[in-house]
Write a protein that holds these residues in place. Structure first.
Motif, PDB file in Angstrom:
ATOM      1  N   THR A 177       9.935  26.341  52.078  1.00  0.00           N
ATOM      2  CA  THR A 177      11.091  25.948  52.870  1.00  0.00           C
ATOM      3  C   THR A 177      11.773  27.187  53.425  1.00  0.00           C
ATOM      4  N   ASN A 178      12.583  26.976  54.463  1.00  0.00           N
ATOM      5  CA  ASN A 178      13.355  28.067  55.060  1.00  0.00           C
ATOM      6  C   ASN A 178      12.470  29.259  55.422  1.00  0.00           C
ATOM      7  N   MET A 179      11.356  29.001  56.079  1.00  0.00           N
ATOM      8  CA  MET A 179      10.422  30.078  56.409  1.00  0.00           C
ATOM      9  C   MET A 179      10.778  30.704  57.754  1.00  0.00           C
ATOM     10  N   ILE A 180      10.818  32.035  57.769  1.00  0.00           N
ATOM     11  CA  ILE A 180      11.064  32.768  59.013  1.00  0.00           C
ATOM     12  C   ILE A 180      10.078  33.928  59.120  1.00  0.00           C
ATOM     13  N   PHE A 181       9.976  34.459  60.327  1.00  0.00           N
ATOM     14  CA  PHE A 181       9.215  35.690  60.561  1.00  0.00           C
ATOM     15  C   PHE A 181      10.169  36.696  61.168  1.00  0.00           C
ATOM     16  N   VAL A 182      10.150  37.924  60.630  1.00  0.00           N
ATOM     17  CA  VAL A 182      11.047  38.990  61.086  1.00  0.00           C
ATOM     18  C   VAL A 182      10.205  40.174  61.542  1.00  0.00           C
ATOM     19  N   PRO A 183      10.077  40.409  62.856  1.00  0.00           N
ATOM     20  CA  PRO A 183       9.307  41.556  63.336  1.00  0.00           C
ATOM     21  C   PRO A 183       9.948  42.874  62.911  1.00  0.00           C
ATOM     22  N   GLN A 184       9.111  43.796  62.450  1.00  0.00           N
ATOM     23  CA  GLN A 184       9.511  45.163  62.108  1.00  0.00           C
ATOM     24  C   GLN A 184      10.667  45.204  61.099  1.00  0.00           C
ATOM     25  N   HIS A 185      10.615  44.292  60.124  1.00  0.00           N
ATOM     26  CA  HIS A 185      11.663  44.286  59.094  1.00  0.00           C
ATOM     27  C   HIS A 185      11.620  45.576  58.286  1.00  0.00           C
ATOM     28  N   ASN A 186      12.780  46.121  57.990  1.00  0.00           N
ATOM     29  CA  ASN A 186      12.890  47.253  57.068  1.00  0.00           C
ATOM     30  C   ASN A 186      14.269  47.209  56.432  1.00  0.00           C
ATOM     31  N   GLU A 187      14.456  47.936  55.349  1.00  0.00           N
ATOM     32  CA  GLU A 187      15.707  47.856  54.591  1.00  0.00           C
ATOM     33  C   GLU A 187      16.902  48.354  55.394  1.00  0.00           C
ATOM     34  N   LYS A 188      16.710  49.396  56.189  1.00  0.00           N
ATOM     35  CA  LYS A 188      17.827  49.966  56.938  1.00  0.00           C
ATOM     36  C   LYS A 188      18.256  49.066  58.091  1.00  0.00           C
ATOM     37  N   ASN A 189      17.298  48.403  58.686  1.00  0.00           N
ATOM     38  CA  ASN A 189      17.589  47.510  59.811  1.00  0.00           C
ATOM     39  C   ASN A 189      16.794  46.217  59.570  1.00  0.00           C
ATOM     40  N   PRO A 190      17.355  45.261  58.831  1.00  0.00           N
ATOM     41  CA  PRO A 190      16.585  44.118  58.345  1.00  0.00           C
ATOM     42  C   PRO A 190      15.938  43.253  59.426  1.00  0.00           C
ATOM     43  N   PHE A 191      16.593  43.092  60.582  1.00  0.00           N
ATOM     44  CA  PHE A 191      15.977  42.268  61.641  1.00  0.00           C
ATOM     45  C   PHE A 191      16.270  42.873  63.009  1.00  0.00           C
ATOM     46  N   PRO A 192      15.573  43.977  63.330  1.00  0.00           N
ATOM     47  CA  PRO A 192      15.852  44.691  64.586  1.00  0.00           C
ATOM     48  C   PRO A 192      15.521  43.892  65.842  1.00  0.00           C
ATOM     49  N   HIS A 193      14.616  42.916  65.731  1.00  0.00           N
ATOM     50  CA  HIS A 193      14.227  42.119  66.910  1.00  0.00           C
ATOM     51  C   HIS A 193      14.578  40.644  66.729  1.00  0.00           C
ATOM     52  N   GLY A 194      15.397  40.346  65.735  1.00  0.00           N
ATOM     53  CA  GLY A 194      15.788  38.966  65.518  1.00  0.00           C
ATOM     54  C   GLY A 194      14.998  38.288  64.408  1.00  0.00           C
ATOM     55  N   LYS A 195      15.313  37.030  64.163  1.00  0.00           N
ATOM     56  CA  LYS A 195      14.656  36.211  63.145  1.00  0.00           C
ATOM     57  C   LYS A 195      14.128  34.951  63.823  1.00  0.00           C
ATOM     58  N   PHE A 196      12.930  34.526  63.423  1.00  0.00           N
ATOM     59  CA  PHE A 196      12.286  33.398  64.085  1.00  0.00           C
ATOM     60  C   PHE A 196      11.848  32.380  63.047  1.00  0.00           C
ATOM     61  N   ALA A 197      12.491  31.223  63.042  1.00  0.00           N
ATOM     62  CA  ALA A 197      12.151  30.172  62.085  1.00  0.00           C
ATOM     63  C   ALA A 197      10.811  29.544  62.438  1.00  0.00           C
ATOM     64  N   ILE A 198      10.018  29.224  61.402  1.00  0.00           N
ATOM     65  CA  ILE A 198       8.730  28.560  61.592  1.00  0.00           C
ATOM     66  C   ILE A 198       8.943  27.056  61.434  1.00  0.00           C
ATOM     67  N   LYS A 199       8.540  26.293  62.423  1.00  0.00           N
ATOM     68  CA  LYS A 199       8.716  24.852  62.378  1.00  0.00           C
ATOM     69  C   LYS A 199       7.818  24.227  61.315  1.00  0.00           C
ATOM     70  N   VAL A 200       8.259  23.111  60.770  1.00  0.00           N
ATOM     71  CA  VAL A 200       7.422  22.349  59.850  1.00  0.00           C
ATOM     72  C   VAL A 200       6.160  21.922  60.590  1.00  0.00           C
ATOM     73  N   GLY A 201       5.016  22.113  59.953  1.00  0.00           N
ATOM     74  CA  GLY A 201       3.749  21.800  60.604  1.00  0.00           C
ATOM     75  C   GLY A 201       3.223  22.944  61.442  1.00  0.00           C
ATOM     76  N   GLY A 202       3.807  24.137  61.289  1.00  0.00           N
ATOM     77  CA  GLY A 202       3.411  25.265  62.116  1.00  0.00           C
ATOM     78  C   GLY A 202       2.482  26.241  61.439  1.00  0.00           C
ATOM     79  N   ILE A 203       1.872  25.866  60.297  1.00  0.00           N
ATOM     80  CA  ILE A 203       0.937  26.757  59.608  1.00  0.00           C
ATOM     81  C   ILE A 203      -0.467  26.194  59.753  1.00  0.00           C
ATOM     82  N   PHE A 204      -1.394  27.029  60.177  1.00  0.00           N
ATOM     83  CA  PHE A 204      -2.767  26.608  60.407  1.00  0.00           C
ATOM     84  C   PHE A 204      -3.697  27.502  59.600  1.00  0.00           C
ATOM     85  N   MET A 205      -4.623  26.880  58.859  1.00  0.00           N
ATOM     86  CA  MET A 205      -5.510  27.634  57.989  1.00  0.00           C
ATOM     87  C   MET A 205      -6.875  26.979  57.997  1.00  0.00           C
ATOM     88  N   ASP A 206      -7.916  27.798  57.897  1.00  0.00           N
ATOM     89  CA  ASP A 206      -9.252  27.256  57.787  1.00  0.00           C
ATOM     90  C   ASP A 206      -9.309  26.402  56.526  1.00  0.00           C
TER      91      ASP A 206
END
Length: 330
Positions: A177-206
Motif C-alpha cells: 500500500t501507499n507505493m510511490i517512486f522517487v527519482p534520484q532520492h537521497n537523504e539530503k534532498n529526499p525528492f528532488p524531482h517529486g513523488k509519483f504514486a503507483i496506481k493499484v494494478g500498475g505492477i507487471f511481472m513475468d
C-alpha cells in the motif's frame, strides 16, 4: 515493472522504445505494461436504439456497489494518488528498511566488529557517495509491519511512465500500500524531482518468475486424464500480481489455484485444500471483487443444500474468511 504514474505525454511509436537488452520475457512484460498504461481512446457515441427496444440494459434489483469516481482536485489530479504522495514525508522515508530479501542478505554479511581478529575481514573496494542520476530512483511502500524501499530505473516508454525493478522488489503475494517512486532520492534532498504514486494494478511481472520464497518454480501441465476429474473451474486475482488465477475444484473435493495463468505451458500450482468431503458438496463456484479491497480475491460458493457463502480476501493459502449470504431453513 511498474506503470501508472503521470510523468509526461505519449511519444513516438512503441517500437522505438525496445531496448536491445530486453530478452523475450522482459519485452513481453514491457509490452504488457505499455498496453495497460496507454490512454483508452474515446468511444463513438452509441447508436440510437431501435424503436420498441429498451434503451438501457436491464439492471438487477437491489443496491449496487457505488462506482462513481472521486472528483479530481483543483490541480486535476486524482486525490487518492495525491494522498499517497503526501503520506511519504522525509521522516517516513528515513524509517524505511530494505526490501525483505535484501535485508536478510545484508544481515548475513559479517561486519568488522563481528569477525574474529585472527581471520580479519575480506577487503572491499572503497565506496563513495555521489549525487545520483534522475533516471534511477527508489520505490517506497508500506507492508503490514514496516515501511520498505527498493530501487527502480525509469524505462523509455511511449507514456514516459514505466519503471523497471529487480524481481525481488515485489513478489506475487504482497498487498503493498501507499507505493510511490522517487527519482534520484537521497537523504539530503529526499525528492528532488517529486513523488509519483503507483496506481493499484500498475505492477507487471513475468508470471513464471517469482514465488513467495524467491525461487523459480514451474509445474508441468496437468494431463487430459487428470482434467477428467475437474468438476468446477473459476478465476480471480488471489495472489495479488494483477494476473488472473485459475481455480479448479476436483471430484474428490481438492481445490487447486494455478497462479497468474496466462494460457502458456507454465502452471504455478498452489494446493488450497486436500481432498475432503465438504467441498464435494459445492455446486457452483465463482470468483470476483465482492468486498472493499480493489482485488478480485473473493469467492461465492453455492452448496447442495441451497446455502450461499461468500469468502473474502483469499490468497495463495486459501479462500479467505467465510461470510454466509443465504442460510438454508432448518
Amino acid at each position: 515493472m511498474a506503470g501508472g504514474f503521470q510523468a509526461g505525454t505519449a511519444g513516438a511509436k512503441d517500437t522505438s522504445y525496445a531496448s536491445s537488452y530486453f530478452d523475450d520475457d522482459v519485452r513481453r512484460v514491457f509490452d504488457l505494461a505499455v498496453a495497460a498504461t496507454r490512454p483508452v481512446p474515446e468511444q463513438p457515441s452509441a447508436k440510437p436504439s431501435k424503436q420498441g427496444a429498451p434503451s438501457q440494459t436491464p439492471k438487477p434489483s437491489g443496491s449496487a456497489k457505488p462506482s462513481a469516481p472521486l472528483a479530481p482536485g483543483t490541480d486535476g489530479r486524482d486525490p487518492r494518488l495525491k494522498a499517497i504522495e503526501d503520506f511519504w514525508t522525509p521522516e517516513r522515508m528515513a524509517q524505511a528498511k530494505p526490501v525483505k530479501e535484501q535485508e536478510e542478505r545484508e544481515a548475513r554479511i559479517p561486519r568488522p566488529s563481528e569477525a574474529p581478529s585472527s581471520q580479519g575481514v575480506a577487503p572491499r573496494s572503497p565506496s563513495h557517495e555521489f549525487a545520483g542520476i534522475a533516471q534511477v530512483g527508489t520505490f517506497f511502500y508500506q507492508t503490514d509491519e514496516n515501511y520498505r524501499f527498493c530501487a527502480g530505473t525509469v524505462v523509455p516508454s511511449p507514456g514516459k511512465n514505466i519503471i523497471a525493478s529487480a524481481g525481488h522488489c515485489f513478489d506475487s503475494t504482497d498487498r503493498k500500500t501507499n507505493m510511490i517512486f522517487v527519482p534520484q532520492h537521497n537523504e539530503k534532498n529526499p525528492f528532488p524531482h517529486g513523488k509519483f504514486a503507483i496506481k493499484v494494478g500498475g505492477i507487471f511481472m513475468d508470471a513464471k518468475y517469482l514465488q513467495p520464497d524467491g525461487d523459480h518454480k514451474y509445474t508441468v501441465t496437468p494431463q487430459a486424464e487428470t482434467w477428467k476429474h475437474a468438476v468446477e473451474i473459476g478465476s480471480g486475482d488471489y495472489t495479488g500480481n494483477d494476473g488472473w488465477d485459475l481455480i479448479v475444484r476436483w471430484s474428490d473435493g481438492e481445490v487447486t489455484n494455478y497462479a497468474d495463468f496466462d494460457g502458456s505451458s507454465t502452471w504455478r500450482e498452489h494446493k488450497w485444500y486436500a481432498s475432503n468431503e465438504l467441498l464435494t458438496h459445492a455446486v457452483l463456484v465463482t470468483g470476483g471483487d465482492f468486498s472493499d479491497n480493489p482485488y478480485a480475491d473473493d469467492t461465492i460458493i453455492r452448496w447442495t443444500d441451497g446455502e450461499l457463502s461468500l469468502y473474502t480476501d483469499g490468497d495463495e493459502k486459501g479462500l479467505g474468511k467465510q461470510n454466509p449470504l443465504v442460510v438454508p431453513a432448518k
